[in-house]
Write a protein that holds these residues in place. Structure first.
Motif, short mmCIF file in Angstrom:
data_model
loop_
_atom_site.label_atom_id
_atom_site.label_comp_id
_atom_site.label_asym_id
_atom_site.label_seq_id
_atom_site.Cartn_x
_atom_site.Cartn_y
_atom_site.Cartn_z
N TYR A 92 -9.01 20.51 25.24
CA TYR A 92 -8.65 21.45 26.30
C TYR A 92 -9.78 22.43 26.63
CZ TYR A 92 -7.89 24.85 22.59
OH TYR A 92 -8.06 25.69 21.53
N ASN A 93 -10.59 22.80 25.63
CA ASN A 93 -11.67 23.76 25.89
C ASN A 93 -12.87 23.12 26.61
OD1 ASN A 93 -12.39 22.22 23.70
ND2 ASN A 93 -13.18 23.92 22.48
N ARG A 94 -12.84 21.82 26.80
CA ARG A 94 -13.93 21.14 27.52
C ARG A 94 -13.56 20.84 28.97
NH1 ARG A 94 -16.00 16.33 23.81
NH2 ARG A 94 -17.45 16.13 25.54
N PHE A 95 -12.29 21.02 29.34
CA PHE A 95 -11.85 20.73 30.70
C PHE A 95 -12.51 21.70 31.69
CE2 PHE A 95 -7.46 19.34 28.92
CZ PHE A 95 -8.02 18.18 28.43
N GLY A 96 -13.09 21.14 32.73
CA GLY A 96 -13.67 21.95 33.80
C GLY A 96 -15.00 22.58 33.46
N GLN A 97 -15.53 22.32 32.29
CA GLN A 97 -16.80 22.91 31.88
C GLN A 97 -17.96 22.20 32.57
OE1 GLN A 97 -18.21 22.67 27.67
NE2 GLN A 97 -17.42 24.76 27.67
N GLU A 98 -18.73 22.94 33.31
CA GLU A 98 -19.86 22.39 34.06
C GLU A 98 -20.95 21.92 33.10
OE1 GLU A 98 -21.83 21.41 37.64
OE2 GLU A 98 -19.87 22.32 37.47
N SER A 99 -21.43 20.70 33.30
CA SER A 99 -22.54 20.20 32.48
C SER A 99 -23.54 19.48 33.38
CB SER A 99 -22.04 19.28 31.38
OG SER A 99 -21.43 18.15 31.90
N THR A 100 -24.77 19.43 32.89
CA THR A 100 -25.84 18.75 33.60
C THR A 100 -26.36 17.63 32.72
OG1 THR A 100 -26.48 20.83 34.65
CG2 THR A 100 -28.10 19.05 34.68
N ILE A 101 -26.47 16.46 33.28
CA ILE A 101 -27.01 15.31 32.55
C ILE A 101 -28.27 14.87 33.27
CG2 ILE A 101 -26.60 12.95 31.77
CD1 ILE A 101 -23.61 13.61 31.74
N SER A 102 -29.37 14.84 32.52
CA SER A 102 -30.66 14.43 33.07
C SER A 102 -31.09 13.12 32.43
CB SER A 102 -31.74 15.49 32.76
OG SER A 102 -31.36 16.73 33.27
N PHE A 103 -31.49 12.19 33.26
CA PHE A 103 -31.99 10.90 32.79
C PHE A 103 -33.51 10.96 32.86
CE2 PHE A 103 -27.69 10.28 34.14
CZ PHE A 103 -27.16 9.45 33.17
N GLU A 104 -34.12 11.17 31.71
CA GLU A 104 -35.58 11.30 31.62
C GLU A 104 -36.19 9.94 31.31
OE1 GLU A 104 -36.79 14.11 32.59
OE2 GLU A 104 -34.91 15.25 32.53
N GLU A 105 -37.49 9.92 31.06
CA GLU A 105 -38.18 8.66 30.81
C GLU A 105 -37.71 7.97 29.52
OE1 GLU A 105 -42.72 7.15 30.10
OE2 GLU A 105 -42.38 8.81 31.51
N ASP A 106 -37.54 8.75 28.44
CA ASP A 106 -37.19 8.17 27.14
C ASP A 106 -35.84 8.60 26.59
OD1 ASP A 106 -39.65 6.85 26.97
OD2 ASP A 106 -40.62 8.64 26.14
N TYR A 107 -35.17 9.50 27.26
CA TYR A 107 -33.93 10.05 26.70
C TYR A 107 -33.01 10.58 27.80
CZ TYR A 107 -36.34 14.50 27.41
OH TYR A 107 -37.00 15.57 27.98
N ILE A 108 -31.79 10.84 27.37
CA ILE A 108 -30.80 11.50 28.23
C ILE A 108 -30.60 12.90 27.66
CG2 ILE A 108 -28.41 11.53 29.03
CD1 ILE A 108 -28.39 8.48 28.75
N ALA A 109 -30.71 13.90 28.51
CA ALA A 109 -30.47 15.28 28.10
C ALA A 109 -29.16 15.76 28.71
CB ALA A 109 -31.62 16.17 28.54
N SER A 110 -28.36 16.41 27.90
CA SER A 110 -27.07 16.93 28.36
C SER A 110 -27.01 18.42 28.02
CB SER A 110 -25.93 16.18 27.67
OG SER A 110 -24.69 16.75 28.00
N ASN A 111 -26.69 19.22 29.02
CA ASN A 111 -26.60 20.67 28.84
C ASN A 111 -25.27 21.17 29.38
OD1 ASN A 111 -29.37 21.12 27.97
ND2 ASN A 111 -29.94 20.61 30.08
#
Length: 181
Positions: A92-111
Motif C-alpha cells: 500500500y505504501n508504494r501505490f501512486g509513488q512516482e518513480s523514474t526508470i532509466s535504461f543506460e548502456e550497461d544497467y537500469i537505474a530506478s529512482n
C-alpha cells in the motif's frame, strides 16, 4: 531512455497473477485441489449408491458435476481475491509513488522517493510482455513492472527492450492474449 511511472494496486495484481500463472507448483496445486474435491464427491456418491441410498447418491453426482464444471472459476476468483488482499496489506505504501526508470548502456537505474537502485542488465533473465504490461524479470525472482499505458512512446520502448533482450540473451515471452486462468 527514461520513463516516469506510478504503480497502483491493479499493476501489482496483474504482475502477481501473471507470475503465478507461470508457476508450475501453483498450477499443479490448483489442478490437484480441483481433482481431489471432484473425486471426493464422486467417491461419496458411489458409496451412497452402493448402500442403496439413491436419493443422496444422485444429489452427490449432481454436486460432483457442478464441482467439476464450476470449481475452477470459483478457485480463480479466490486466488485473485487473496492476491489483492496480500498486495493491499504489503504494498500500500508504494501505490501512486512516482518513480523514474532509466535504461543506460550497461544497467537500469530506478529512482523514487525512498531509494535509488542500479541493476546491471546481466542481472535480468526474462522480458515478459502481455497486453498491458512489460515485466522484466530479475534472476533473483523480482521484476520491474512497466505498464504500457504509462509509456509516452510505446513503439520506441518495445524496440529498445527487444534490442537489450537480444544483446543480453534474455528469454522473451510475448503473450498478448494472456488472461488469468
Amino acid at each position: 531512455m527514461k520513463i516516469q511511472l506510478s504503480l497502483y494496486k491493479n499493476d501489482f495484481l496483474e504482475y502477481q497473477l501473471y507470475t503465478d500463472s507461470k508457476n508450475k507448483r501453483i498450477s499443479k496445486k490448483k489442478r490437484n485441489t480441483w481433482l481431489m474435491l471432484t473425486s471426493s464427491f464422486l467417491l461419496f456418491a458411489v458409496i451412497t449408491f452402493y448402500y442403496h441410498d439413491k436419493q443422496h447418491s444422485y444429489l452427490l453426482f449432481i454436486i460432483t458435476i457442478i464441482t467439476f464444471l464450476f470449481f475452477p472459476f470459483y478457485q480463480r476468483k479466490q486466488y485473485k481475491t487473496h492476491y489483492a488482499k496480500h498486495i493491499e496489506e504489503n504494498y500500500y505504501n508504494r501505490f501512486g509513488q512516482e518513480s523514474t526508470i532509466s535504461f543506460e548502456e550497461d544497467y537500469i537505474a530506478s529512482n523514487d522517493a525512498n531509494f535509488e537502485t542500479k541493476m546491471n542488465y546481466i542481472a535480468f533473465e526474462e522480458l515478459n510482455e502481455i497486453k498491458d504490461y512489460y515485466f522484466i524479470k530479475l534472476k533473483t525472482g523480482g521484476s520491474l513492472i512497466i505498464p504500457k499505458n504509462k509509456l509516452k512512446n510505446s513503439e520506441e520502448f518495445h524496440i529498445e527492450m527487444n534490442k537489450i533482450a537480444d544483446t543480453f540473451n534474455w528469454k522473451k515471452n510475448v503473450e498478448l492474449d494472456w488472461k488469468w486462468k
